[in-house]
Design a protein around this motif. Sequence first.
Motif, PDB file in Angstrom:
ATOM      1  N   PHE A 118      -4.995  87.431  41.252  1.00  0.00           N
ATOM      2  CA  PHE A 118      -5.652  86.528  42.185  1.00  0.00           C
ATOM      3  C   PHE A 118      -5.756  87.235  43.530  1.00  0.00           C
ATOM      4  O   PHE A 118      -5.057  88.200  43.809  1.00  0.00           O
ATOM      5  CB  PHE A 118      -4.874  85.205  42.315  1.00  0.00           C
ATOM      6  CG  PHE A 118      -3.472  85.396  42.830  1.00  0.00           C
ATOM      7  CD1 PHE A 118      -3.208  85.347  44.185  1.00  0.00           C
ATOM      8  CD2 PHE A 118      -2.426  85.622  41.963  1.00  0.00           C
ATOM      9  CE1 PHE A 118      -1.930  85.533  44.669  1.00  0.00           C
ATOM     10  CE2 PHE A 118      -1.139  85.812  42.428  1.00  0.00           C
ATOM     11  CZ  PHE A 118      -0.893  85.764  43.796  1.00  0.00           C
ATOM     12  N   PRO A 176      -4.897  87.241  47.196  1.00  0.00           N
ATOM     13  CA  PRO A 176      -3.919  86.562  48.049  1.00  0.00           C
ATOM     14  C   PRO A 176      -4.554  85.956  49.307  1.00  0.00           C
ATOM     15  O   PRO A 176      -4.112  84.912  49.779  1.00  0.00           O
ATOM     16  CB  PRO A 176      -2.919  87.655  48.412  1.00  0.00           C
ATOM     17  CG  PRO A 176      -3.399  88.906  47.825  1.00  0.00           C
ATOM     18  CD  PRO A 176      -4.580  88.631  46.985  1.00  0.00           C
ATOM     19  N   GLU A 192      -7.517  84.597  49.563  1.00  0.00           N
ATOM     20  CA  GLU A 192      -8.116  83.316  49.165  1.00  0.00           C
ATOM     21  C   GLU A 192      -7.054  82.238  49.035  1.00  0.00           C
ATOM     22  O   GLU A 192      -7.278  81.077  49.401  1.00  0.00           O
ATOM     23  CB  GLU A 192      -8.875  83.477  47.855  1.00  0.00           C
ATOM     24  CG  GLU A 192     -10.168  84.240  47.968  1.00  0.00           C
ATOM     25  CD  GLU A 192     -10.864  84.408  46.618  1.00  0.00           C
ATOM     26  OE1 GLU A 192     -10.398  83.814  45.618  1.00  0.00           O
ATOM     27  OE2 GLU A 192     -11.867  85.132  46.571  1.00  0.00           O
ATOM     28  N   GLN A 193      -5.894  82.603  48.483  1.00  0.00           N
ATOM     29  CA  GLN A 193      -4.810  81.638  48.322  1.00  0.00           C
ATOM     30  C   GLN A 193      -4.300  81.152  49.682  1.00  0.00           C
ATOM     31  O   GLN A 193      -4.038  79.963  49.868  1.00  0.00           O
ATOM     32  CB  GLN A 193      -3.660  82.259  47.521  1.00  0.00           C
ATOM     33  CG  GLN A 193      -4.010  82.602  46.096  1.00  0.00           C
ATOM     34  CD  GLN A 193      -4.330  81.378  45.276  1.00  0.00           C
ATOM     35  OE1 GLN A 193      -3.664  80.361  45.380  1.00  0.00           O
ATOM     36  NE2 GLN A 193      -5.375  81.470  44.472  1.00  0.00           N
ATOM     37  N   LYS A 241      -6.852  78.797  51.118  1.00  0.00           N
ATOM     38  CA  LYS A 241      -6.796  77.518  50.406  1.00  0.00           C
ATOM     39  C   LYS A 241      -5.631  76.676  50.922  1.00  0.00           C
ATOM     40  O   LYS A 241      -5.778  75.476  51.187  1.00  0.00           O
ATOM     41  CB  LYS A 241      -6.653  77.773  48.906  1.00  0.00           C
ATOM     42  CG  LYS A 241      -6.608  76.532  48.070  1.00  0.00           C
ATOM     43  CD  LYS A 241      -6.472  76.889  46.599  1.00  0.00           C
ATOM     44  CE  LYS A 241      -6.230  75.641  45.770  1.00  0.00           C
ATOM     45  NZ  LYS A 241      -5.969  75.957  44.371  1.00  0.00           N
TER      46      LYS A 241
END
Length: 134
Positions: free
Chosen positions: A97, A99, A101-102, A105
């Motif tokens: 994934f 990081p 973007e996380q 979010k």
Amino acid sequence: MEQKIHQGRNVKRFREMLNIKQEALAYDLGKDWNQKKISMLEQKDVIEDNLLKQISAVLKIPVEAFQNFDEEQAINIISNTFDNGSIGYQNNDTCTFNPIEQVLKLHEEKIALYERMLKEKDEMMVRLEKLINK
């Protein structure tokens, strides 16, 4: 070509894996046992079933382990399973994934939570003002 399983050797292997000395096993088996008797037992090809059950109870290993364990088969399985280039673990450094973007979010979720809390606070203030003005 049927190979006989040496039960005494299996008792010795499991005892050594558990780091138990012959004297300790003899003590756990009862007053009739001593280190020399355990040494002689470990040289026997076949051990009586009732004695195997006693040893099984003391070492907390199933009787079948003493009756069926064959070191040559275990070595054969290991040698046929692992290649010279084989390793016993897998290293997975790949991140699946993004990081950033996380983090974004989570930040958006936090902002939405704060907005809901502010809205609830404003609604509570309106209710309190209505109660006071009654």
